[in-house]
Design a protein around this motif. Sequence first.
Motif, mmCIF file in Angstrom:
data_model
loop_
_atom_site.group_PDB
_atom_site.id
_atom_site.type_symbol
_atom_site.label_atom_id
_atom_site.label_comp_id
_atom_site.label_asym_id
_atom_site.label_seq_id
_atom_site.Cartn_x
_atom_site.Cartn_y
_atom_site.Cartn_z
ATOM 1 N N ARG A 133 0.831 -1.210 0.000
ATOM 2 C CA ARG A 133 0.000 0.000 0.000
ATOM 3 C C ARG A 133 0.865 1.259 0.000
ATOM 4 N N MET B 45 2.757 1.616 -3.327
ATOM 5 C CA MET B 45 1.879 1.998 -4.434
ATOM 6 C C MET B 45 1.481 3.467 -4.325
ATOM 7 N N GLU B 46 1.181 3.916 -3.115
ATOM 8 C CA GLU B 46 0.809 5.323 -2.920
ATOM 9 C C GLU B 46 1.935 6.243 -3.361
ATOM 10 N N ARG B 47 3.174 5.897 -2.980
ATOM 11 C CA ARG B 47 4.302 6.755 -3.325
ATOM 12 C C ARG B 47 4.647 6.649 -4.810
ATOM 13 N N THR B 48 4.417 5.474 -5.401
ATOM 14 C CA THR B 48 4.648 5.332 -6.841
ATOM 15 C C THR B 48 3.635 6.148 -7.620
ATOM 16 N N ASP B 49 2.361 6.083 -7.211
ATOM 17 C CA ASP B 49 1.320 6.870 -7.868
ATOM 18 C C ASP B 49 1.613 8.365 -7.764
ATOM 19 N N ALA B 50 2.158 8.770 -6.624
ATOM 20 C CA ALA B 50 2.506 10.168 -6.417
ATOM 21 C C ALA B 50 3.840 10.533 -7.062
ATOM 22 N N LYS B 51 4.501 9.526 -7.644
ATOM 23 C CA LYS B 51 5.799 9.693 -8.303
ATOM 24 C C LYS B 51 6.864 10.239 -7.347
ATOM 25 N N SER C 7 11.263 6.708 -9.040
ATOM 26 C CA SER C 7 10.281 7.498 -9.794
ATOM 27 C C SER C 7 10.790 8.913 -10.027
ATOM 28 N N TYR D 127 7.923 -0.086 -9.060
ATOM 29 C CA TYR D 127 7.861 1.070 -8.154
ATOM 30 C C TYR D 127 8.736 2.228 -8.627
#
Length: 477
Positions: free
Chosen positions: A78, A81-87, A92, A116
Amino acid sequence: MSRDNILLITTDQQRFDTIQALGASYVFTPHLNYLAAEGISFTNCYSDCPICVPSRTTIMIGNRGYESGVVSNAAHTRVMMERTDAKTTLPSLLTNAGYQTKAMGKMHFSPARAHYGFEEMTLPLDYMRMYDKNQECARPKIHGVGECEIEPVLSTVDVKDSITTWTVDGSVDFLETRDPTRPFFLWTSFTKPHPPFDPCRDYWELYRDISVPEPIRGDWSKTLETTPQGFLAGTYENTNIHLFSSEQIRASRRAYYALITQIDYALGRLFGCLREQNLLENTWVIFTSDHGEMLGDHFMAHKNLFFEGSAHVPLIIMPPLGRTFERNCINPHLAEINDIYPTILSIAGIPLPSHATGTDLMKLCEDRSFFGTSLNQHFCVMEHQMKLIYCACGGHTLLFDLKKDPYETHDCSHDPEYQEVFAHLWEQMMQKIETNLPDALNEDHTLKKWDAPSFPGQTKQKWCGFHYHDYTIDTFH
């Protein structure tokens, strides 16, 4: 203006006192010695959660385990994924800034194949798959010793077929085939010296006539029976070291140091590749480990704990050669694994995200306090080289003066002269727990505790880290 390349090298479970140039006269580390001679050694670096997944998550996201909630090897999906989505994962940010990003070796991500933010990943799973398909060439790790067991055993493959060699092979291949128009970030991540302690025979033989240091014992750990049993719970669950004779412990230590030397010699090839491609002049090299290994100190093995053998890790930074930096120097100020994220972003010229809590190591010039926790069971506060440790299993508390006692042989918690320091550190610890880890407290705000194992080594479970063909997790060592 061209940007510098960044090579992050990590080992798995390498304790702080394993670099010859920094005082470990019993281990061969010529290439880590080279890094120390050309760089800055941070001799007081600690993991705030000395376990594989939390430390790697901290490098990836720039937050300590207790800040992100990742304080065990349980899934970190979780948060990642949150930090990947936020780049905002480290790769990233670097990828989006134009870096070519490559992960080579153990990542221990969940799910294993999640990138990631990395453009490219090659994992130990790929090493195992390769030899599964070519068993006539070699069969790695068929000795049967598990991922937690620390009995010494020889590798079932030659040096050329070892996972350590494979990790450097892949790193060299990346350097030789990279996009030369972009800077690169390469994370070379070794799986060793994490158990099984299975060096190739060549490296085992190197230590045939080398004396290895004996395990540390303290006034609080004179015998196995009188050592606070809560601290031994993980040792009992994962290893048999409490049953070892002194000769057997010596053999395990020999195998452990042999694994470190095998990594070090492999690094000679990696550094040779950097030199041959004229990359040493524009590449930063950062070396560290995710956590340490107790290696029999105080009758304990493995990690999780905040004793020096487990939480204190090596950290060396070598700036590009030819630049004006002080070299062959020691930075004694307290550093953390959490500082790697801001340091790399600073090197790359990328603004630090607001969530990050670490310090750029190249600007580290003063002491600070430290708080860490693992499994919501072990807690540690350090300030001015005083260390307070609390273990909820058994409700044990220990206090050490590291300036006078760097290997924690004397418990100061009951010494009259240390009572003011003890009270101050206890208050600091409670404040951190109340703010970040309320589940560790009872309703009356006292610390939770539970019964320690009964002596000798009676635990509810025994886990030896058995893995064979489970390709859903990246934990082949």
